[in-house]
Design a protein around this motif. Structure first.
Motif, PDB file in Angstrom:
ATOM      1  N   ILE A  25      -2.915   2.247   7.178  1.00 51.29           N
ATOM      2  CA  ILE A  25      -2.450   0.978   7.767  1.00 51.29           C
ATOM      3  C   ILE A  25      -2.919  -0.175   6.866  1.00 51.29           C
ATOM      4  CG2 ILE A  25      -2.680  -0.628   9.703  1.00 51.29           C
ATOM      5  CD1 ILE A  25      -2.932   1.697  11.591  1.00 51.29           C
ATOM      6  N   ARG A  32       2.496  -5.757   2.894  1.00 48.51           N
ATOM      7  CA  ARG A  32       3.178  -6.872   3.597  1.00 48.51           C
ATOM      8  C   ARG A  32       2.650  -8.215   3.099  1.00 48.51           C
ATOM      9  NH1 ARG A  32       7.820  -6.973   4.644  1.00 48.51           N
ATOM     10  NH2 ARG A  32       8.375  -7.412   6.788  1.00 48.51           N
ATOM     11  N   MET A  50       2.398   2.078  -2.119  1.00 44.47           N
ATOM     12  CA  MET A  50       3.553   2.414  -1.267  1.00 44.47           C
ATOM     13  C   MET A  50       3.746   3.944  -1.224  1.00 44.47           C
ATOM     14  SD  MET A  50       7.496   1.172  -1.676  1.00 44.47           S
ATOM     15  CE  MET A  50       8.028   2.576  -2.641  1.00 44.47           C
ATOM     16  N   GLY A  54       3.260   6.004   2.262  1.00 48.49           N
ATOM     17  CA  GLY A  54       4.367   6.763   2.860  1.00 48.49           C
ATOM     18  C   GLY A  54       3.997   8.229   3.032  1.00 48.49           C
ATOM     19  N   MET A  57       1.205   8.770   5.669  1.00 49.02           N
ATOM     20  CA  MET A  57       1.692   8.606   7.044  1.00 49.02           C
ATOM     21  C   MET A  57       2.535   9.806   7.475  1.00 49.02           C
ATOM     22  SD  MET A  57       0.613   5.894   8.522  1.00 49.02           S
ATOM     23  CE  MET A  57       0.168   4.169   8.417  1.00 49.02           C
ATOM     24  N   GLY A 110       7.268   6.508  -5.192  1.00 46.48           N
ATOM     25  CA  GLY A 110       7.644   6.493  -3.765  1.00 46.48           C
ATOM     26  C   GLY A 110       7.419   7.870  -3.149  1.00 46.48           C
ATOM     27  N   THR A 112       9.395   9.589  -1.559  1.00 46.45           N
ATOM     28  CA  THR A 112      10.564  10.462  -1.711  1.00 46.45           C
ATOM     29  C   THR A 112      10.717  10.957  -3.157  1.00 46.45           C
ATOM     30  OG1 THR A 112      11.801   8.420  -1.880  1.00 46.45           O
ATOM     31  CG2 THR A 112      11.976   9.583   0.200  1.00 46.45           C
ATOM     32  N   LEU A 363      15.613  -3.956   4.591  1.00 51.62           N
ATOM     33  CA  LEU A 363      14.408  -3.727   5.402  1.00 51.62           C
ATOM     34  C   LEU A 363      14.735  -3.183   6.794  1.00 51.62           C
ATOM     35  CD1 LEU A 363      12.086  -6.689   4.357  1.00 51.62           C
ATOM     36  CD2 LEU A 363      11.853  -4.282   3.788  1.00 51.62           C
ATOM     37  N   PHE A 369      12.517   3.150  11.109  1.00 55.00           N
ATOM     38  CA  PHE A 369      11.639   4.331  11.105  1.00 55.00           C
ATOM     39  C   PHE A 369      10.199   3.970  11.442  1.00 55.00           C
ATOM     40  CE2 PHE A 369      11.497   3.873   6.302  1.00 55.00           C
ATOM     41  CZ  PHE A 369      10.112   3.798   6.141  1.00 55.00           C
ATOM     42  N   ALA A 453       0.477  -6.511  12.099  1.00 57.18           N
ATOM     43  CA  ALA A 453      -0.102  -5.181  11.844  1.00 57.18           C
ATOM     44  C   ALA A 453      -1.624  -5.212  11.984  1.00 57.18           C
ATOM     45  CB  ALA A 453       0.302  -4.702  10.452  1.00 57.18           C
TER      46      ALA A 453
HETATM   47  C1  HEM Z   1       1.010  -0.969  11.201  1.00 50.28           C
HETATM   48  C2  HEM Z   1       1.068   0.032  10.387  1.00 50.28           C
HETATM   49  C3  HEM Z   1       1.949   0.052   9.160  1.00 50.28           C
HETATM   50  C4  HEM Z   1       2.160  -0.904   8.196  1.00 50.28           C
HETATM   51  C5  HEM Z   1       1.516  -2.276   8.104  1.00 50.28           C
HETATM   52  C6  HEM Z   1       3.147  -0.390   7.285  1.00 50.28           C
HETATM   53  C7  HEM Z   1       3.696  -1.073   6.207  1.00 50.28           C
HETATM   54  C8  HEM Z   1       4.646  -0.605   5.339  1.00 50.28           C
HETATM   55  C9  HEM Z   1       5.284  -1.334   4.285  1.00 50.28           C
HETATM   56  C10 HEM Z   1       5.032  -2.810   3.968  1.00 50.28           C
HETATM   57  C11 HEM Z   1       6.139  -0.512   3.642  1.00 50.28           C
HETATM   58  C12 HEM Z   1       7.059  -0.863   2.477  1.00 50.28           C
HETATM   59  C13 HEM Z   1       8.339  -1.384   3.063  1.00 50.28           C
HETATM   60  C14 HEM Z   1       9.385  -1.703   2.028  1.00 50.28           C
HETATM   61  O1  HEM Z   1       9.402  -2.804   1.533  1.00 50.28           O
HETATM   62  O2  HEM Z   1      10.237  -0.831   1.754  1.00 50.28           O
HETATM   63  C15 HEM Z   1       6.052   0.770   4.286  1.00 50.28           C
HETATM   64  C16 HEM Z   1       6.764   1.882   3.904  1.00 50.28           C
HETATM   65  C17 HEM Z   1       6.648   3.101   4.533  1.00 50.28           C
HETATM   66  N1  HEM Z   1       5.905   3.387   5.662  1.00 50.28           N
HETATM   67 FE1  HEM Z   1       4.690   2.146   6.672  1.00 50.28          FE
HETATM   68  N2  HEM Z   1       3.500   0.859   7.693  1.00 50.28           N
HETATM   69  C18 HEM Z   1       2.787   1.158   8.840  1.00 50.28           C
HETATM   70  C19 HEM Z   1       2.862   2.307   9.579  1.00 50.28           C
HETATM   71  C20 HEM Z   1       3.567   3.426   9.211  1.00 50.28           C
HETATM   72  C21 HEM Z   1       3.639   4.629   9.983  1.00 50.28           C
HETATM   73  C22 HEM Z   1       2.972   4.882  11.335  1.00 50.28           C
HETATM   74  C23 HEM Z   1       4.379   5.492   9.280  1.00 50.28           C
HETATM   75  C24 HEM Z   1       4.650   6.886   9.786  1.00 50.28           C
HETATM   76  C25 HEM Z   1       5.399   7.745   9.343  1.00 50.28           C
HETATM   77  C26 HEM Z   1       4.809   4.830   8.052  1.00 50.28           C
HETATM   78  C27 HEM Z   1       5.582   5.383   7.049  1.00 50.28           C
HETATM   79  C28 HEM Z   1       6.091   4.708   5.971  1.00 50.28           C
HETATM   80  C29 HEM Z   1       6.979   5.294   4.992  1.00 50.28           C
HETATM   81  C30 HEM Z   1       7.463   6.736   4.973  1.00 50.28           C
HETATM   82  C31 HEM Z   1       7.312   4.287   4.085  1.00 50.28           C
HETATM   83  C32 HEM Z   1       8.248   4.417   2.893  1.00 50.28           C
HETATM   84  C33 HEM Z   1       7.439   4.550   1.627  1.00 50.28           C
HETATM   85  C34 HEM Z   1       8.360   4.678   0.454  1.00 50.28           C
HETATM   86  O3  HEM Z   1       9.417   4.018   0.444  1.00 50.28           O
HETATM   87  O4  HEM Z   1       8.017   5.449  -0.470  1.00 50.28           O
HETATM   88  N3  HEM Z   1       4.290   3.579   8.048  1.00 50.28           N
HETATM   89  N4  HEM Z   1       5.141   0.697   5.319  1.00 50.28           N
END
Ligand code: HEM
Length: 484
Positions: A25, A32, A50, A54, A57, A110, A112, A363, A369, A453
């Motif tokens: 987190i 962010r 990132m 991802g 998580m 990433g 993926t 976004l 998701f 967050a």
């Molecule tokens: C409050 C908690 C969380 C925060 C602050 C957060 C924040 C972020 C941010 C800023 C991104 C990049 C978004 C973008 O510009 O594309 C991201 C991507 C992602 N997050 Fe989270 N997230 C949180 C919780 C979670 C949870 C619970 C999961 C559970 C599966 C998750 C899975 C992912 C995945 C899979 C990506 C894509 C990464 C990629 O593109 O390679 N996140 N998250």
């Protein structure tokens, strides 16, 4: 009753998952705040973070789901604890390999790792093979664990019973508990997608070691990647639902949920359609045959609507005008269903081809998701953690949780995802470390998302501390002796 060794490994999973969750987190908040220009990190650091965010998580909530169904399945079938221990040791190794590749080797393609990005990353040359090997280690760990559990289910139930087909007729001879049905459906999905990940890794390594004499087909690689990635992310959620079906009525002091013909039908549909819904990730790949795009849209609807409708209906019947005993666990289950359904609607909007032309890779994608993960699946697993921690300890059942913690969880969680939805509606692209200059005036939306967050993190830390005290009890030998 769960053995002490099962309690210990389950407790170890829970503590590990929650520690990694808090760290992931913080990574998310960092991203962010960087997108909002509140702090500044280098582009490579952003993408390494990132990638790790991802993967961590997706990984932790997959193992949380597997650990939960393992624990609950022992009510019906025998499952050796050793497979969970084996999976844990390999998972630790895999996570260390991935983190080293990203933070020391600067791997940043990433979670993926879409072909050919891993071969174009600008980090250390060893980072890409280490990353792929780390994934392989995780794949083996979870494959062995999932196959082991499925095997034990099929030792007691025939395949058709595990799929609850006898419930399509009247007076079924054998009752299939919903936990068995949903676990079977989800484990099969997980096994199939992990096998596809093995194929993907083999293809990556074939090119890596060929010294340029062999190159992969990017479209084929993309299909396999999204088959794996989309499927595992969704199956994980279904593992969370398996716990909900098993525990929510019990915690609410109501009769258990039963498998009826429509519950059986919904989950059988889910098994089939979830494996083809991934085509919605390829709408913009115009060389993909048109039929696949249509399958993608239809399967997205058929995979999610029956399971969501049946679950929401069952939960509504349980709580509506019923004097049920509310505790932290069933509040989390209930809120999780809300988050799952809201995120699911966001997903279906995006999976509809005419909308996807506008929303693709904006976004909106992380918006939906994150909704069904952070406010859906995470809450299902937390509900299990709270319940099982009570099972571990002699401390009072479900200690009171201040109402403001639930308020923080809701405000922080939904505020955080709402900022992603705003971004999507404004057509801000996803995966940009800084928003393109056309969106300069909207960078505050990212910072606001980060602050929401922080509020969410506060609530999670509180719940973590409540659970931790009870989880630690299980390592106490005296206590263990008494429970045995
Ligand atoms: C409050 C908690 C969380 C925060 C602050 C957060 C924040 C972020 C941010 C800023 C991104 C990049 C978004 C973008 O510009 O594309 C991201 C991507 C992602 N997050 Fe989270 N997230 C949180 C919780 C979670 C949870 C619970 C999961 C559970 C599966 C998750 C899975 C992912 C995945 C899979 C990506 C894509 C990464 C990629 O593109 O390679 N996140 N998250």
């Amino acid at each position: 009753m769960a053995s002490i060794s099962l309690k210990r490994i389950t407790s170890t999973w829970i503590i590990t998952v929650l520690v990694l969750f808090v760290i992931a987190i913080i990574f998310g908040i960092t991203m962010r705040f960087n997108q909002g220009k509140f702090i500044q990190i280098s582009p490579t650091s952003f993408y390494s973070i990132m990638t790790v965010h991802g993967l961590t998580m997706i990984g932790i909530w997959s193992v949380a789901g597997l650990a939960a169904v393992h624990y609950l399945l022992t009510r019906y079938v025998e499952i050796p604890t050793s497979i969970s221990v084996f999976a844990f040791l390999l998972t630790v190794l895999g996570v260390v390999m991935l983190w080293i590749s990203a933070f020391i080797g600067e791997f940043h393609a990433g979670w993926t790792f879409l072909y050919p990005l891993p071969f174009k990353a600008v980090g250390e040359a060893w980072a890409t093979p280490l990353f792929l090997l780390g994934l392989g280690v995780l794949g083996v760990a979870w494959l062995v664990w999932s196959v082991g559990m499925l095997f034990q289910i099929l030792k007691k139930y025939t395949l058709s019973q595990a799929f609850a087909w006898q419930h399509f007729g009247s007076n079924p001879s054998v009752e299939t508990p919903p936990l068995i049905l949903i676990s079977t459906v989800s484990l099969i999905g997980i096994i199939v997608c992990l096998l596809s990940a093995v194929v993907l890794l083999v293809l990556f390594f074939a090119e890596y070691f060929s010294n340029g004499s062999y190159t992969n087909d990017p479209l084929l690689m993309k299909n396999i990647t999204y088959f794996f990635g989309h499927t595992i992310a969704n199956e994980t959620l279904y593992l969370g639902l398996a716990s909900l079906y098993e525990l929510m009525p019990e915690i609410s002091k109501k009769p258990k949920f039963k498998t009826t013909w429509y519950v059986a039908l919904a989950w059988n549909c889910t098994l089939v359609f979830i494996l083809t819904a991934f085509f919605h990730h390829l709408y913009m790949d115009f060389v993909q045959p048109l039929g696949f795009q249509m399958i993608g849209q239809l399967a997205s609807y058929f995979a999610s609507l029956p399971a969501a409708a049946v679950t929401a209906f069952s939960v509504a019947v349980l709580v509506y005008k019923n004097q049920i005993k509310w505790s932290l666990s069933n509040i989390l289950f209930f809120l999780g269903v809300m988050g799952w359904v809201i995120g699911g609607v966001g997903a279906l909007i995006d999976a509809t081809i005419s909308n996807n032309i506008i929303l693709h890779n904006t976004l909106w994608v992380p918006a939906h998701f994150h909704t069904y993960n952070a406010m859906g699946n995470v809450l299902f697993s937390l509900a299990f953690f709270v319940w099982v921690a009570n099972d571990f300890s002699d401390l009072p059942v479900d200690t009171d949780i201040p109402k403001y913690i639930i308020a923080f969880l809701l405000l922080g969680g939904f505020g955080f995802v709402l900022m992603f939805y705003f971004g999507g509606a404004l057509s801000i692209p996803r995966r940009f470390n800084l928003y393109p200059s056309e969106f300069n005036e909207w960078s505050w939306v990212a910072t606001a998302g980060g602050w929401f967050a922080v509020v969410y993190l506060f609530a999670i830390l509180f719940i973590f501390m409540t659970i931790l005290k009870k989880c630690l009890k299980v390592y106490n030998f005296q206590h263990a002796g008494r429970k045995q």
